[in-house]
Scaffold this motif. Structure first.
Motif, PDB file in Angstrom:
ATOM      1  N   GLY A 104     -10.630   2.915  -9.809  1.00 55.03           N
ATOM      2  CA  GLY A 104     -11.571   2.450  -8.788  1.00 55.03           C
ATOM      3  C   GLY A 104     -10.959   1.607  -7.691  1.00 55.03           C
ATOM      4  N   LYS A 105     -10.204   0.591  -8.041  1.00 55.71           N
ATOM      5  CA  LYS A 105      -9.659  -0.343  -7.057  1.00 55.71           C
ATOM      6  C   LYS A 105      -8.651   0.333  -6.132  1.00 55.71           C
ATOM      7  N   LEU A 106      -7.771   1.136  -6.693  1.00 53.05           N
ATOM      8  CA  LEU A 106      -6.714   1.754  -5.900  1.00 53.05           C
ATOM      9  C   LEU A 106      -7.253   2.854  -4.982  1.00 53.05           C
ATOM     10  N   LEU A 107      -8.325   3.526  -5.402  1.00 50.26           N
ATOM     11  CA  LEU A 107      -8.877   4.630  -4.613  1.00 50.26           C
ATOM     12  C   LEU A 107      -9.861   4.172  -3.546  1.00 50.26           C
ATOM     13  N   ALA A 108     -10.306   2.942  -3.626  1.00 49.93           N
ATOM     14  CA  ALA A 108     -11.318   2.454  -2.684  1.00 49.93           C
ATOM     15  C   ALA A 108     -10.821   2.566  -1.247  1.00 49.93           C
ATOM     16  N   GLY A 109     -11.541   3.339  -0.454  1.00 48.52           N
ATOM     17  CA  GLY A 109     -11.220   3.471   0.961  1.00 48.52           C
ATOM     18  C   GLY A 109      -9.991   4.302   1.268  1.00 48.52           C
ATOM     19  N   PRO A 111      -7.980   7.165   2.598  1.00 48.03           N
ATOM     20  CA  PRO A 111      -8.247   8.298   3.486  1.00 48.03           C
ATOM     21  C   PRO A 111      -7.642   9.581   2.925  1.00 48.03           C
ATOM     22  N   GLY A 112      -8.215  10.688   3.289  1.00 44.18           N
ATOM     23  CA  GLY A 112      -7.640  11.975   2.915  1.00 44.18           C
ATOM     24  C   GLY A 112      -8.055  12.512   1.565  1.00 44.18           C
ATOM     25  N   LEU A 126      -2.653  13.829  -9.789  1.00 50.22           N
ATOM     26  CA  LEU A 126      -1.572  14.299  -8.928  1.00 50.22           C
ATOM     27  C   LEU A 126      -1.332  13.312  -7.784  1.00 50.22           C
ATOM     28  N   TRP A 127      -2.406  12.802  -7.207  1.00 50.12           N
ATOM     29  CA  TRP A 127      -2.287  11.807  -6.141  1.00 50.12           C
ATOM     30  C   TRP A 127      -1.547  10.566  -6.637  1.00 50.12           C
ATOM     31  N   LEU A 128      -1.908  10.092  -7.836  1.00 53.01           N
ATOM     32  CA  LEU A 128      -1.258   8.909  -8.387  1.00 53.01           C
ATOM     33  C   LEU A 128       0.221   9.181  -8.665  1.00 53.01           C
ATOM     34  N   ALA A 129       0.516  10.346  -9.234  1.00 53.58           N
ATOM     35  CA  ALA A 129       1.907  10.686  -9.537  1.00 53.58           C
ATOM     36  C   ALA A 129       2.761  10.651  -8.276  1.00 53.58           C
ATOM     37  N   ASP A 130       2.201  11.154  -7.177  1.00 50.63           N
ATOM     38  CA  ASP A 130       2.934  11.131  -5.909  1.00 50.63           C
ATOM     39  C   ASP A 130       3.078   9.699  -5.398  1.00 50.63           C
TER      40      ASP A 130
END
Length: 202
Positions: A104-109, A111-112, A126-130
């Motif tokens: 929740g905290k890392l994804l807040a706001g 973009p993309g 996958l997003w986190l791994a990158d």
């Protein structure tokens, strides 16, 4: 460092507790676990179907559903602990434990990342791994799938619909889907640091 996503549908799988024990034993300082949404996300889908809730709100609640499943996983094994930002300095201070991501905290706001049901925990893993520069993403599923075609896997619902697009935006070196029953394969991979050729999808 590898990101290991555990599907929410595995919550009641007979092998889940053994899998968590394996990850806790061999994954220390090597992996970050990403939880699926499972029955918690299913409740959000059902709630949206019966109301006029928009996709953005449902997406936000589905992220919270992932955090609920994270709590379940941590409650099943005392060597797992929740973390909001796996890429932050000092997050792995306790090298005897394995982190489970609370998104929740890392994804807040961010973009993309579309706020709809095309994006689920597969794409977010996958997003986190990158983001953290992980060498590999391992997706633990309830069943195996022999294809290596990302588009076909997404079309069949084996991966979420946005996964092929997210893949175009990232640069994770290795991606593999593994059946929860293939725990010896997972153990050998963690011990050797090598992903077996037979389960690579990218």
């Amino acid at each position: 460092m590898w990101v290991v996503k555990i599907g929410g549908s595995l919550e009641t799988a007979p092998g889940l507790r053994a899998l968590l024990e394996l990850l806790a034993e061999y994954g220390r300082s090597k992996i970050i676990i990403v939880p699926g949404g499972g029955r918690f996300a299913d409740k959000v889908r059902a709630e949206q179907t019966g109301t006029t809730m928009d996709d953005a709100t449902a997406h936000h609640l589905a992220i919270q559903a992932m955090e609920q499943y994270a709590a379940v996983l941590c409650g099943m094994n005392t060597r797992l602990y929740p973390v909001t930002d796996p890429g932050a300095p000092g997050h792995a201070a306790d090298i005897s434990s394995v982190p489970v991501w609370l998104p929740g905290k890392l994804l807040a706001g961010q973009p993309g990342i579309p706020c709809n049901w095309q994006v689920t925990s597969d794409s977010l893993a996958l997003w986190l791994a990158d983001r953290i520069g992980a060498e590999a993403l391992i997706l633990v599923k309830s069943a195996a799938n022999g294809t290596v075609d990302i588009e076909r896997l997404a079309a069949a619902g084996y991966l979420d619909a946005y996964f092929p697009r997210m893949l175009e935006q990232t640069s994770v070196g290795e991606i593999a889907c593994v059946c929860i029953n293939d725990q010896e394969v997972i153990r050998q991979a963690l011990v050797s640091g090598l992903i077996p050729h037979g389960i690579r999808i990218v």
